[in-house]
Design an enzyme around this catalytic site. Structure first.
Site, PDB file in Angstrom:
ATOM      1  N   LYS A  22      32.568 127.307 -20.316  1.00 13.13           N
ATOM      2  CA  LYS A  22      33.192 126.412 -19.548  1.00 13.13           C
ATOM      3  C   LYS A  22      33.254 124.893 -20.189  1.00 13.13           C
ATOM      4  O   LYS A  22      34.337 124.381 -20.061  1.00 13.13           O
ATOM      5  CB  LYS A  22      32.519 126.235 -18.248  1.00 13.13           C
ATOM      6  CG  LYS A  22      32.761 125.121 -17.187  1.00 13.13           C
ATOM      7  CD  LYS A  22      32.065 124.906 -15.772  1.00 13.13           C
ATOM      8  CE  LYS A  22      30.868 124.173 -16.047  1.00 13.13           C
ATOM      9  NZ  LYS A  22      31.029 122.734 -15.985  1.00 13.13           N
ATOM     10  N   ASN A  23      32.123 124.554 -20.692  1.00 16.40           N
ATOM     11  CA  ASN A  23      32.072 123.221 -21.135  1.00 16.40           C
ATOM     12  C   ASN A  23      32.741 123.004 -22.426  1.00 16.40           C
ATOM     13  O   ASN A  23      32.824 121.880 -23.162  1.00 16.40           O
ATOM     14  CB  ASN A  23      30.715 122.596 -21.121  1.00 16.40           C
ATOM     15  CG  ASN A  23      30.237 122.428 -19.681  1.00 16.40           C
ATOM     16  OD1 ASN A  23      31.107 122.412 -18.701  1.00 16.40           O
ATOM     17  ND2 ASN A  23      28.883 122.187 -19.593  1.00 16.40           N
ATOM     18  N   CYS A 116      29.442 113.568  -7.836  1.00 18.76           N
ATOM     19  CA  CYS A 116      29.412 114.723  -7.380  1.00 18.76           C
ATOM     20  C   CYS A 116      28.084 115.216  -7.043  1.00 18.76           C
ATOM     21  O   CYS A 116      27.096 114.357  -6.812  1.00 18.76           O
ATOM     22  CB  CYS A 116      29.796 115.618  -8.710  1.00 18.76           C
ATOM     23  SG  CYS A 116      28.596 115.833 -10.054  1.00 18.76           S
ATOM     24  N   ARG A 121      28.502 109.591 -11.449  1.00 16.25           N
ATOM     25  CA  ARG A 121      28.825 110.226 -12.678  1.00 16.25           C
ATOM     26  C   ARG A 121      29.829 109.046 -13.211  1.00 16.25           C
ATOM     27  O   ARG A 121      31.228 109.000 -13.195  1.00 16.25           O
ATOM     28  CB  ARG A 121      29.932 111.581 -12.616  1.00 16.25           C
ATOM     29  CG  ARG A 121      28.714 112.569 -12.002  1.00 16.25           C
ATOM     30  CD  ARG A 121      27.889 113.025 -12.702  1.00 16.25           C
ATOM     31  NE  ARG A 121      28.346 114.080 -14.058  1.00 16.25           N
ATOM     32  CZ  ARG A 121      28.656 115.126 -14.117  1.00 16.25           C
ATOM     33  NH1 ARG A 121      28.345 115.733 -12.981  1.00 16.25           N
ATOM     34  NH2 ARG A 121      29.063 115.756 -15.237  1.00 16.25           N
ATOM     35  N   ASP A 304      21.559 121.521 -17.875  1.00 14.33           N
ATOM     36  CA  ASP A 304      22.157 122.571 -17.459  1.00 14.33           C
ATOM     37  C   ASP A 304      21.149 123.973 -17.220  1.00 14.33           C
ATOM     38  O   ASP A 304      21.655 124.623 -16.401  1.00 14.33           O
ATOM     39  CB  ASP A 304      23.362 123.100 -18.023  1.00 14.33           C
ATOM     40  CG  ASP A 304      24.371 121.960 -18.033  1.00 14.33           C
ATOM     41  OD1 ASP A 304      25.407 121.816 -18.744  1.00 14.33           O
ATOM     42  OD2 ASP A 304      24.155 121.072 -17.146  1.00 14.33           O
ATOM     43  N   ARG A 396      32.363 127.966 -10.125  1.00 14.02           N
ATOM     44  CA  ARG A 396      32.931 127.025 -10.888  1.00 14.02           C
ATOM     45  C   ARG A 396      32.710 127.379 -12.474  1.00 14.02           C
ATOM     46  O   ARG A 396      33.445 127.049 -13.410  1.00 14.02           O
ATOM     47  CB  ARG A 396      32.579 125.761 -10.629  1.00 14.02           C
ATOM     48  CG  ARG A 396      32.965 125.078  -9.259  1.00 14.02           C
ATOM     49  CD  ARG A 396      32.514 123.452  -9.085  1.00 14.02           C
ATOM     50  NE  ARG A 396      32.797 122.960 -10.473  1.00 14.02           N
ATOM     51  CZ  ARG A 396      31.687 122.120 -10.993  1.00 14.02           C
ATOM     52  NH1 ARG A 396      30.645 121.872 -10.374  1.00 14.02           N
ATOM     53  NH2 ARG A 396      32.115 121.726 -12.150  1.00 14.02           N
TER      54      ARG A 396
HETATM   55  C1  EPZ Z   1      28.751 117.485 -19.451  1.00 13.62           C
HETATM   56  O1  EPZ Z   1      29.013 116.512 -18.520  1.00 13.62           O
HETATM   57  C2  EPZ Z   1      28.727 118.694 -18.916  1.00 13.62           C
HETATM   58  N1  EPZ Z   1      30.009 118.919 -18.200  1.00 13.62           N
HETATM   59  C3  EPZ Z   1      27.572 118.982 -17.900  1.00 13.62           C
HETATM   60  O2  EPZ Z   1      27.722 120.181 -17.446  1.00 13.62           O
HETATM   61  C4  EPZ Z   1      26.359 118.746 -18.695  1.00 13.62           C
HETATM   62  O3  EPZ Z   1      25.438 118.758 -17.630  1.00 13.62           O
HETATM   63  C5  EPZ Z   1      26.615 117.288 -19.392  1.00 13.62           C
HETATM   64  O4  EPZ Z   1      27.737 117.226 -20.018  1.00 13.62           O
HETATM   65  C6  EPZ Z   1      25.214 116.846 -20.423  1.00 13.62           C
HETATM   66  O5  EPZ Z   1      24.904 117.995 -21.185  1.00 13.62           O
HETATM   67  C7  EPZ Z   1      31.469 119.439 -19.148  1.00 13.62           C
HETATM   68  O6  EPZ Z   1      31.230 119.384 -20.125  1.00 13.62           O
HETATM   69  C8  EPZ Z   1      32.376 119.600 -18.013  1.00 13.62           C
HETATM   70  P1  EPZ Z   1      27.567 113.019 -20.003  1.00 13.62           P
HETATM   71  P2  EPZ Z   1      29.242 114.791 -18.802  1.00 13.62           P
HETATM   72  O7  EPZ Z   1      28.646 112.443 -20.257  1.00 13.62           O
HETATM   73  O8  EPZ Z   1      30.140 114.827 -19.980  1.00 13.62           O
HETATM   74  C9  EPZ Z   1      25.846 109.201 -18.244  1.00 13.62           C
HETATM   75  C10 EPZ Z   1      27.675 121.902 -15.860  1.00 13.62           C
HETATM   76  O9  EPZ Z   1      26.702 122.250 -15.238  1.00 13.62           O
HETATM   77  N2  EPZ Z   1      27.175 108.662 -18.562  1.00 13.62           N
HETATM   78  O10 EPZ Z   1      27.045 113.748 -21.414  1.00 13.62           O
HETATM   79  O11 EPZ Z   1      29.718 114.155 -17.474  1.00 13.62           O
HETATM   80  C11 EPZ Z   1      25.996 110.162 -17.017  1.00 13.62           C
HETATM   81  O12 EPZ Z   1      25.701 109.550 -15.937  1.00 13.62           O
HETATM   82  C12 EPZ Z   1      27.870 120.366 -16.081  1.00 13.62           C
HETATM   83  O13 EPZ Z   1      28.276 122.810 -16.670  1.00 13.62           O
HETATM   84  C13 EPZ Z   1      27.424 107.031 -18.271  1.00 13.62           C
HETATM   85  O14 EPZ Z   1      26.364 106.482 -18.019  1.00 13.62           O
HETATM   86  O15 EPZ Z   1      27.769 114.390 -19.265  1.00 13.62           O
HETATM   87  C14 EPZ Z   1      24.726 111.113 -17.427  1.00 13.62           C
HETATM   88  O16 EPZ Z   1      23.586 110.337 -16.971  1.00 13.62           O
HETATM   89  C15 EPZ Z   1      27.057 119.442 -15.309  1.00 13.62           C
HETATM   90  N3  EPZ Z   1      28.607 106.430 -18.679  1.00 13.62           N
HETATM   91  C16 EPZ Z   1      24.606 111.011 -19.113  1.00 13.62           C
HETATM   92  O17 EPZ Z   1      25.404 109.857 -19.322  1.00 13.62           O
HETATM   93  C17 EPZ Z   1      29.632 107.428 -19.144  1.00 13.62           C
HETATM   94  O18 EPZ Z   1      30.480 106.852 -19.299  1.00 13.62           O
HETATM   95  C18 EPZ Z   1      25.100 112.319 -19.573  1.00 13.62           C
HETATM   96  O19 EPZ Z   1      26.445 112.424 -19.134  1.00 13.62           O
HETATM   97  C19 EPZ Z   1      29.453 108.865 -19.081  1.00 13.62           C
HETATM   98  C20 EPZ Z   1      28.028 109.333 -18.856  1.00 13.62           C
END
Ligand code: EPZ
Length: 422
Positions: A22-23, A116, A121, A304, A396
């Site tokens: 998915k990711n 979410c 997020r 995850d 999802r």
């Molecule tokens: C991706 O989300 C994945 N989703 C998530 O999978 C996964 O848990 C996550 O990466 C971490 O590995 C997809 O790829 C569609 P991040 P993403 O930006 O990109 C903070 C699942 O279950 N952050 O790496 O949103 C954020 O709040 C889903 O498949 C900021 O502060 O994750 C978090 O604490 C859930 N500012 C941390 O970084 C930003 O601009 C990691 O988030 C962006 C993120």
């Protein structure tokens, strides 16, 4: 209402091929917007998140077709640059469209994605990265209005955000000149996105490391790509065997991409054998607790997989400490596991799982994608019947959770349940 009915208490035995990731497929589908030709994607899982992404591509004027696990996108003549709120609300990760829409159309408009089930997020890093390439971004009434001709630049991410790395990559391939992304996320899905972009003719290298360099500004042609296998789905199914007992095999996945999870399952007492494109697991008795599990960016323990591994350890001998460092609200499965007899205490980002001799089937509800999968796994290891609702969360990310678990020998069926007014 659809529910899963799970008969637990029986060891598993079987083998299952892992779906496409998915990711990986979500950012790759967004990236098809950058191609002036036709893109053919194989191993595309049937997920509601994929359906919503295809709806956005159609809304932007792309021609989209699906045949089995193959999706074809023709982005030769996109007509739109605004993603309506109705489509954005379906999936917050649609923010990854910001870079490609801006890069291809010169402007972009989409709803500020809300939080979410996992908590807030933020997308500040996404916006910082695009502004570093010359984007003018205004946030007004919950919408993002972006425009500008992108030029290459240096982007340093304060944390290795997966989504921000992907948005930066997708904008940078359209930005004239050289872009360097420092402190990039190193997930295998980032490498898969780079491989796809290279198939379209993009000059990009370094994915999988902390520094990615892109020579952007040239039009991209069409291409063909097979989506990476889903390492989190593989971890889910190995955890299912650990939770229920017995033995099982997941195929089509590179074991190295989930080695932090298999290391924990081995430490808990499972026999784990990794092949070139498969992992076999066998449970030889009651599991035991393991050293603290701390979620971290790749190659650390994946957030995850936290819920599904927790489900596997609910009956382990001893106590296991989890530290969820990535999201503020990723223990919503704990209360539901407690309804099944689990003994788990949560203090902020720490959860302590005290093993109990057995779990009991119960009526439980998924509150998010991976937590929902974890409840199904707990049901496999529980005495009696578990009824799991909230399946829209699970659809999802799992194209056929019940079918795949049945391939591993589980007794789980999806049924329609008449909801009586209580
Ligand atoms: C991706 O989300 C994945 N989703 C998530 O999978 C996964 O848990 C996550 O990466 C971490 O590995 C997809 O790829 C569609 P991040 P993403 O930006 O990109 C903070 C699942 O279950 N952050 O790496 O949103 C954020 O709040 C889903 O498949 C900021 O502060 O994750 C978090 O604490 C859930 N500012 C941390 O970084 C930003 O601009 C990691 O988030 C962006 C993120």
């Amino acid at each position: 209402m659809s529910v899963f009915k799970i008969q637990g208490g029986r060891p598993l035995s079987g083998s299952v091929r892992v779906q496409g990731a998915k990711n990986s497929v979500l950012p790759i589908l967004a990236a098809t917007l950058l191609s002036e030709g036709v893109c053919v994607l194989h191993n595309c899982p049937r997920l509601t998140d994929v359906d919503h992404t295809l709806d956005i591509l159609r809304h932007l004027g792309c021609r989209v077709a699906r045949e089995g696990e193959t999706v074809t996108v023709d982005a030769s003549a996109p007509t739109g640059w605004a993603v309506p709120d109705s489509l954005m609300r379906e999936m917050r990760s649609s923010v990854v469209f910001l870079g490609p829409i801006l890069g291809r159309m010169g402007q972009a408009e989409l709803t500020y994605p809300g939080g979410c089930e996992l908590g807030p997020r933020p997308i500040d890093l996404h916006l910082m990265a695009l502004r570093a390439l010359g984007a003018e971004i205004e946030e007004r009434n919950g919408r993002l209005f972006c425009k500008g001709k992108l030029t290459g630049g240096d982007i340093t991410l304060s944390l290795a955000s997966v989504g921000a790395t992907e948005n930066a990559m997708l904008a940078a391939v359209m930005a004239e000149g050289t872009t360097t992304i420092t402190n990039a996320a190193r997930e295998p899905e980032i490498v898969d996105l780079q491989n796809f972009l290279q198939a379209l003719g993009a000059k990009i290298r370094g994915a999988g490391s902390s520094v990615i360099v892109i020579e952007g500004g040239k039009p991209l042609h069409g291409g063909e790509h097979t989506v990476l296998a889903d390492r989190i789905v593989a971890a889910t199914y190995l955890s299912a065997v650990a939770a229920a007992g017995g033995e099982g095999e997941v195929t089509g996945v590179d074991w190295r991409q989930l080695s932090t999870v298999t290391a924990v399952l081995a430490e808990a007492g499972c026999q784990v054998e990794s092949g070139a494109q498969s992992v076999r697991i066998r449970v030889l008795g009651r599991l035991r607790s393991v050293r603290p599990i701390r979620t971290a960016p790749y190659p650390g323990f994946p957030t995850d997989a936290q819920a599904v591994v927790m489900a596997a350890l609910c009956k382990a001998e001893g106590a296991t400490v989890f530290a969820e460092n990535m999201f503020d609200s990723r223990y919503r499965h704990v209360d539901e596991l407690a309804r099944m007899g689990a003994d788990i205490r949560v203090e902020g980002k720490v959860a302590v799982v005290c093993g109990v001799p057995c779990l009991f089937g119960a009526r439980v509800r998924a509150a998010d994608l991976r937590g929902g999968a974890a409840l199904a796994l707990a049901g496999l290891g529980a005495e009696g019947e578990t009824i799991l609702s909230g399946l829209h969360h699970i659809c999802r990310g799992y194209s056929d959770l019940a079918g795949d678990l049945r391939a591993l020998g589980a007794e789980i069926v999806r049924e329609e349940e008449i909801v009586t007014e209580s």
